[in-house]
Scaffold this motif. Sequence first.
Motif, PDB file in Angstrom:
ATOM      1  N   ILE A 132       4.577   5.328   2.460  1.00 16.22           N
ATOM      2  CA  ILE A 132       5.091   6.707   2.523  1.00 16.22           C
ATOM      3  C   ILE A 132       4.868   7.305   3.907  1.00 16.22           C
ATOM      4  N   ALA A 133       3.686   7.017   4.486  1.00 14.22           N
ATOM      5  CA  ALA A 133       3.351   7.632   5.775  1.00 14.22           C
ATOM      6  C   ALA A 133       4.044   6.953   6.953  1.00 14.22           C
ATOM      7  N   LYS A 134       4.120   5.608   6.938  1.00 17.27           N
ATOM      8  CA  LYS A 134       4.604   4.893   8.117  1.00 17.27           C
ATOM      9  C   LYS A 134       5.750   3.921   7.841  1.00 17.27           C
ATOM     10  N   GLY A 135       6.121   3.798   6.573  1.00 11.30           N
ATOM     11  CA  GLY A 135       7.181   2.862   6.245  1.00 11.30           C
ATOM     12  C   GLY A 135       6.633   1.460   5.980  1.00 11.30           C
ATOM     13  N   ASN A 176       0.870  -1.168   0.000  1.00  9.88           N
ATOM     14  CA  ASN A 176       0.000   0.000   0.000  1.00  9.88           C
ATOM     15  C   ASN A 176       0.916   1.229   0.000  1.00  9.88           C
ATOM     16  N   VAL A 177       1.055   1.848  -1.157  1.00  6.44           N
ATOM     17  CA  VAL A 177       2.059   2.899  -1.329  1.00  6.44           C
ATOM     18  C   VAL A 177       1.842   4.056  -0.349  1.00  6.44           C
ATOM     19  N   SER A 178       0.606   4.480  -0.164  1.00  6.67           N
ATOM     20  CA  SER A 178       0.349   5.627   0.728  1.00  6.67           C
ATOM     21  C   SER A 178       0.724   5.295   2.165  1.00  6.67           C
ATOM     22  N   MET A 187       1.469  -4.028   4.016  1.00 10.84           N
ATOM     23  CA  MET A 187       1.616  -5.062   2.990  1.00 10.84           C
ATOM     24  C   MET A 187       0.238  -5.546   2.540  1.00 10.84           C
ATOM     25  N   ILE A 188       0.114  -5.784   1.238  1.00  8.47           N
ATOM     26  CA  ILE A 188      -1.136  -6.308   0.675  1.00  8.47           C
ATOM     27  C   ILE A 188      -0.883  -7.758   0.263  1.00  8.47           C
ATOM     28  N   PRO A 189      -1.391  -8.720   1.032  1.00  8.93           N
ATOM     29  CA  PRO A 189      -1.143 -10.123   0.683  1.00  8.93           C
ATOM     30  C   PRO A 189      -1.939 -10.536  -0.551  1.00  8.93           C
ATOM     31  N   SER A 190      -1.361 -11.395  -1.341  1.00  6.87           N
ATOM     32  CA  SER A 190      -2.069 -11.943  -2.494  1.00  6.87           C
ATOM     33  C   SER A 190      -3.092 -12.972  -2.019  1.00  6.87           C
ATOM     34  N   PRO A 191      -4.011 -13.386  -2.881  1.00  2.00           N
ATOM     35  CA  PRO A 191      -4.935 -14.466  -2.499  1.00  2.00           C
ATOM     36  C   PRO A 191      -4.194 -15.736  -2.089  1.00  2.00           C
TER      37      PRO A 191
END
Length: 370
Positions: free
Chosen positions: A130-133, A125-127, A139-143
């Motif tokens: 940027i905000a918290k490292g 999650n790019v935002s 992290m966005i887990p895949s299915p």
Amino acid sequence: MTEMLRAPAEVKFAEELDWLESVDDGPKPFSWRLSPRMVRLFVLGSEKSDGLDRQVEQKWFGDRSFVERAIVTLASDRGLLLIGDPGTGKSWLAELLSAAISRNSTLVVQGTAGTTEDHIKYSWNVSMVIAKGQSRDSMIPSPIMTAMEQGVIGRFEELTRSTSDVQDALISILSEKYVSIPELDDDNTVFAKPGFSIIATANSRDKGVNDLSSALKRRFNFVRIPVVTNKSSEAEIVRFRTTELLRRHAIDLDVPPNLLDILLQSFADLRTAAASATSEDDKLESALSTAEQIGVLEDAILHSQFFGDRVLKAGTLANSLVGSLARRQPEDLAILNKYWHGVVEPRSKKDGGEWTEFMDGGRQAIATLS
């Protein structure tokens, strides 16, 4: 369920799955919701010898040995690869197995030329980064990773349509059963819980698109799903799917058995012609699968409901068949025209009735498209 265009199997058959789970006293591998015996019953339906208090309807039509081998493979925590021609019910079987074993069939990755390694591992999650490292929260887990964390079945559709680097990323998942996250210093490994496995599907007509490596093949047990050629089995599949269609659209329309026979016979004739063809140009581009028969019938039913007199007629069925199978012009139209003159016309002269109307409807459709 009424708010879903297409409910997944675990939602559609939720009441039945609950009941099977309540009466299931068999041994269950890992975190399975049903025992292997009950999984088979859910997929193939029950018989009197099973001794159940209620009938469980058959949902997938095929050889019992294929289903049993698939279940045994998943119980051994090996990957399962269902391979066969288009329209043989591979994805539907994968969905039913996932629903029965995990009560979740929606953890799916669709293999395409654009599928990347992130789709089977994780992204960010790019935002939030940027905000918290970078962290597990960002992290966005895949299915597939979600299936690993939950100890359930993950699905990979059209595996051979994915590029080799994506396929290679599956090798460590299937063999090591974990995914490393090098971007993190702590909590940087996701281990698969017991019950995790992958059901992949592959189209046998895609051979040569992105062939599987020998290393990946060794991580899968192969179950080849053949084209249904038995008329009675094929008729059951078409009736089952058609009943679903009529219920979903709230359509009160009968499918006359003689029209279903015409549809089945037409596909059988066209398959025979394709088998004896000497070149690809003499074959229809269509795989002539059971799924395509269902599509032809669905098209004819909806046309009769919305633009006809709400009665399915042979002419409408013929128009739907020609419109669905004539994908290449002029090659497919020439093949269909030859079939209509060489097979349908003699049969209409011999049997008359709906075959005559079917002949006229097909001729008109061919002329319109020519």
